[in-house]
Every structure is written in C-alpha cells, then in structure tokens.
Design a protein around this motif. Structure first.
Motif, PDB file in Angstrom:
ATOM      1  N   TYR A  27      80.787  29.108 -14.159  1.00  0.00           N
ATOM      2  CA  TYR A  27      80.690  29.576 -12.906  1.00  0.00           C
ATOM      3  C   TYR A  27      82.389  28.712 -12.773  1.00  0.00           C
ATOM      4  N   VAL A  33      78.399  28.914 -18.898  1.00  0.00           N
ATOM      5  CA  VAL A  33      77.357  29.108 -19.358  1.00  0.00           C
ATOM      6  C   VAL A  33      76.358  29.626 -19.635  1.00  0.00           C
ATOM      7  N   SER A  53      64.554  25.576 -18.034  1.00  0.00           N
ATOM      8  CA  SER A  53      65.709  25.535 -16.966  1.00  0.00           C
ATOM      9  C   SER A  53      66.767  25.090 -17.400  1.00  0.00           C
ATOM     10  N   GLY A  54      68.219  26.060 -16.437  1.00  0.00           N
ATOM     11  CA  GLY A  54      69.294  25.954 -16.781  1.00  0.00           C
ATOM     12  C   GLY A  54      70.259  26.111 -18.216  1.00  0.00           C
ATOM     13  N   ALA A  55      68.726  27.238 -18.402  1.00  0.00           N
ATOM     14  CA  ALA A  55      69.679  28.487 -19.675  1.00  0.00           C
ATOM     15  C   ALA A  55      70.739  29.056 -19.708  1.00  0.00           C
ATOM     16  N   GLY A  56      70.271  29.861 -19.073  1.00  0.00           N
ATOM     17  CA  GLY A  56      71.442  30.594 -18.160  1.00  0.00           C
ATOM     18  C   GLY A  56      71.092  31.942 -18.042  1.00  0.00           C
ATOM     19  N   LYS A  57      69.758  32.279 -17.844  1.00  0.00           N
ATOM     20  CA  LYS A  57      68.299  33.410 -17.417  1.00  0.00           C
ATOM     21  C   LYS A  57      69.081  33.903 -16.385  1.00  0.00           C
ATOM     22  N   SER A  58      69.214  33.046 -15.219  1.00  0.00           N
ATOM     23  CA  SER A  58      68.969  33.862 -14.377  1.00  0.00           C
ATOM     24  C   SER A  58      70.442  34.536 -13.883  1.00  0.00           C
ATOM     25  N   THR A  59      71.635  33.751 -14.411  1.00  0.00           N
ATOM     26  CA  THR A  59      72.866  34.017 -14.807  1.00  0.00           C
ATOM     27  C   THR A  59      73.537  35.645 -15.753  1.00  0.00           C
ATOM     28  N   GLN A 102      64.534  35.450  -7.574  1.00  0.00           N
ATOM     29  CA  GLN A 102      63.920  34.185  -8.430  1.00  0.00           C
ATOM     30  C   GLN A 102      63.259  34.006  -6.536  1.00  0.00           C
ATOM     31  N   HIS A 211      59.993  31.713 -17.137  1.00  0.00           N
ATOM     32  CA  HIS A 211      59.462  30.088 -18.283  1.00  0.00           C
ATOM     33  C   HIS A 211      58.256  30.794 -19.377  1.00  0.00           C
TER      34      HIS A 211
HETATM   35  N1  LIG Z   1      76.289  29.080  -8.115  1.00  0.00           N
HETATM   36  C1  LIG Z   1      76.426  28.199  -9.747  1.00  0.00           C
HETATM   37  N2  LIG Z   1      77.789  27.268  -9.414  1.00  0.00           N
HETATM   38  C2  LIG Z   1      78.006  26.718 -10.135  1.00  0.00           C
HETATM   39  N3  LIG Z   1      77.035  26.505 -11.405  1.00  0.00           N
HETATM   40  C3  LIG Z   1      75.990  27.071 -10.930  1.00  0.00           C
HETATM   41  C4  LIG Z   1      74.857  28.173 -10.060  1.00  0.00           C
HETATM   42  N4  LIG Z   1      74.110  29.104 -10.829  1.00  0.00           N
HETATM   43  C5  LIG Z   1      74.061  28.274 -11.777  1.00  0.00           C
HETATM   44  N5  LIG Z   1      74.591  27.795 -12.701  1.00  0.00           N
HETATM   45  C6  LIG Z   1      74.600  26.346 -13.481  1.00  0.00           C
HETATM   46  O1  LIG Z   1      74.019  27.298 -14.253  1.00  0.00           O
HETATM   47  C7  LIG Z   1      73.462  26.948 -15.344  1.00  0.00           C
HETATM   48  C8  LIG Z   1      72.034  27.950 -15.251  1.00  0.00           C
HETATM   49  O2  LIG Z   1      71.392  28.217 -14.597  1.00  0.00           O
HETATM   50  P1  LIG Z   1      70.889  29.051 -14.323  1.00  0.00           P
HETATM   51  O3  LIG Z   1      70.334  29.320 -12.951  1.00  0.00           O
HETATM   52  O4  LIG Z   1      70.840  30.484 -14.978  1.00  0.00           O
HETATM   53  O5  LIG Z   1      69.781  28.764 -15.195  1.00  0.00           O
HETATM   54  P2  LIG Z   1      68.161  29.547 -15.241  1.00  0.00           P
HETATM   55  O6  LIG Z   1      67.590  29.688 -17.343  1.00  0.00           O
HETATM   56  O7  LIG Z   1      67.872  30.380 -14.556  1.00  0.00           O
HETATM   57  O8  LIG Z   1      66.855  28.578 -15.124  1.00  0.00           O
HETATM   58  P3  LIG Z   1      65.905  28.540 -14.125  1.00  0.00           P
HETATM   59  O9  LIG Z   1      64.843  28.409 -14.813  1.00  0.00           O
HETATM   60  O10 LIG Z   1      65.945  27.202 -13.726  1.00  0.00           O
HETATM   61  O11 LIG Z   1      66.076  29.017 -13.079  1.00  0.00           O
HETATM   62  C9  LIG Z   1      72.978  25.647 -15.024  1.00  0.00           C
HETATM   63  O12 LIG Z   1      73.752  24.809 -15.379  1.00  0.00           O
HETATM   64  C10 LIG Z   1      72.749  25.703 -13.551  1.00  0.00           C
HETATM   65  O13 LIG Z   1      73.520  24.495 -13.182  1.00  0.00           O
END
Ligand SMILES: Nc1ncnc2c1ncn2[C@@H]1O[C@H](COP(=O)(O)OP(=O)(O)OP(=O)(O)O)[C@@H](O)[C@H]1O
Ligand SMILES: [Mg+2]
Length: 236
Positions: A27, A33, A53-59, A102, A211
């Motif tokens: 990002y 990420v 959490s924060g691993a990047g799944k949503s990304t 999500q 999760h």
């Molecule tokens: N819009 C954004 N701008 C900057 N950083 C972001 C943004 N969205 C997510 N991140 C960062 O990217 C990383 C991955 O986030 P992501 O949401 O993909 O994780 P996740 O695995 O889906 O987490 P969760 O299980 O909590 O949903 C995290 O460190 C988060 O802080």
C-alpha cells in the motif's frame, strides 16, 4: 482401467479461473504486504485462505476482485491478463465473480430482498426470472422472514448472511468470500459452508479467507496459508 485425467488440461492457463505469478503488493509507500505470491485457482477448485490478522488475506482478495493492482508479477483471471485492465474491462471481469466483503457493503436504504436482487437487476434480467431465486437464497441463509427489512435493523450475523446471499444469487463462476462466517455461530458457519460446497459441486470456483482453522480443516478443502506476505500450503 479408468482413464487418467489429463493433468496438462487441468493446468491449462486458458481455463484456470485465477493465476498469480510472482505477485507482490504494497500500500502506498508501505512495505510489501504480499511478496512473490504464486497461486493457481483451477476451475471448480475450493480453497480456504488462512493466516493471522494482518497477514494480507483481504489484500489478496482485493487483487482478485481488481480493487487493487499488483505492484509486481502477473495476474490472470478467466484466462485473461488482469494485472492492469482498462477501466472498461472491469465490469466484464466482475460480472463473473461473487464477492462477500469482510465489511459486508450492503445498501442500507434497500430491503434485504432488494439487496440480493440488485446484481440481477443490474444484469438486466426480468423480475419473473429471478424473484423466486432471491427468495430461495434468503430462505437458505435463514432470512426468509426478514426480506422486507433493511440492513440497519439486522444483526451482524444476519447482515453477513445477506451479503452471502447477494454474492451467490447470480451463480458466479468464482466466489471470493472474506471471513464469511466471522459473525455467525458455529452451527450457522457449518450451514454456510454447505452452501459454498454445494455451489462448488455445481462447478463454481471458491476461495474463502478465514481465521477459522477448524472450519477450514472440517471443509476438506485445500488450505492456503499467508504469513508475512508469503503464501504456502496445498495449492491443489
Ligand atoms: N488501505 C490500506 N492502507 C495501508 N495499509 C493497509 C491498508 N489495508 C490494509 N493494510 C495493511 O496491510 C496488511 C494486511 O492487511 P489485510 O487487511 O490484508 O490483512 P488480513 O489478513 O485480511 O487481516 P484480518 O484477518 O484482520 O482481516 C496489514 O498490515 C494492514 O495494516
Ligand atoms: Mg481481512
């Protein structure tokens, strides 16, 4: 003797639903990420995507829904390059996928029925051809008696079930669901998993970010794991 499936045909890039090759993403000016992610979602496959959490799944799902573009590597969807598509190509890709966000992203001013009907209306089909499907889907997710209610009057789990009904009602080729059981109890989680499994049996490719390692294990699906931006696991 049974005929062996032709493995070459199964890995044909033209028929794979999604392929990521050496994909990285960060990002803005932040760190990457996702790092050098390689992934093939074959047509008709079912994967769970797990990781802390924060691993990047949503990304990763944002790349697959074309909400974000990879900063490196190659992304193909439905056999076509999708790493940097022109804006005009986005609706064509998105019509082929159903997405459970999500944060649900329901339209608060529309009834539950109309939220689920929206993608069908946008596709231009006549109400007679889909009204029964909308009701059946709402029944399936346990909202048959809440069809006229608007999202702000629903519980978190009810909103989640509504978001799932909307994502699957068009019978998309690819379902991408981000924590689709995060707000429901385990019995409802299993029921929703069955819905995804039955759509998968009809040929839909499914990727669920969750999760819930127990649900992933119970599903019998291939389990992918993201950690520190790197993907590992069973990519069958
Ligand atoms: N819009 C954004 N701008 C900057 N950083 C972001 C943004 N969205 C997510 N991140 C960062 O990217 C990383 C991955 O986030 P992501 O949401 O993909 O994780 P996740 O695995 O889906 O987490 P969760 O299980 O909590 O949903 C995290 O460190 C988060 O802080
Ligand atoms: Mg997430």
């Amino acid at each position: 003797m049974p005929v062996q499936p032709r493995r070459a045909a199964l890995t044909d890039p033209a028929t794979d639903t999604a392929r990521l090759s050496g994909v990285s993403f960060g990002y803005a000016d932040g760190p990457d990420v996702l790092r050098d992610v390689n992934l093939i979602l074959r047509a008709g496959s079912f994967h769970f995507l797990t990781g802390p959490s924060g691993a990047g799944k949503s990304t990763l799902l944002k790349l697959l829904t074309l909400a974000k573009r990879p900063t490196a590597g190659q992304l193909d969807l439905f056999g076509e390059a999708a790493g940097a598509p022109p804006r005009s190509a986005l609706p064509g890709f998105r019509r082929r996928m159903g997405v459970v966000f999500q944060d649900f992203r329901l339209l608060d001013h529309l009834s539950a029925f109309d939220n689920v009907a929206l993608p069908l209306r946008l596709a231009g089909a006549k109400r007679e051809s889909w009204a029964a499907d909308v009701e059946e889907m709402l029944d399936w997710v346990g909202l048959g008696d809440r069809m006229d209610d608007r999202p702000p009057t629903l519980s978190g789990g009810e909103k989640q079930r509504l978001a799932i009904a909307r994502a699957v009602v068009t019978r998309p080729e690819l379902i991408l669901a981000d924590e689709p059981t995060g707000s429901v109890d385990s019995a409802m989680g299993e029921r929703l998993l069955k819905l995804f499994q039955s759509l998968n049996r009809l040929g839909t490719t499914v990727l669920i970010a969750s999760h819930d390692e127990a649900l992933a294990a119970a599903s019998g699906a291939a389990v992918l794991r993201l950690d520190g931006g790197r993907l590992s696991g069973d990519r069958a």
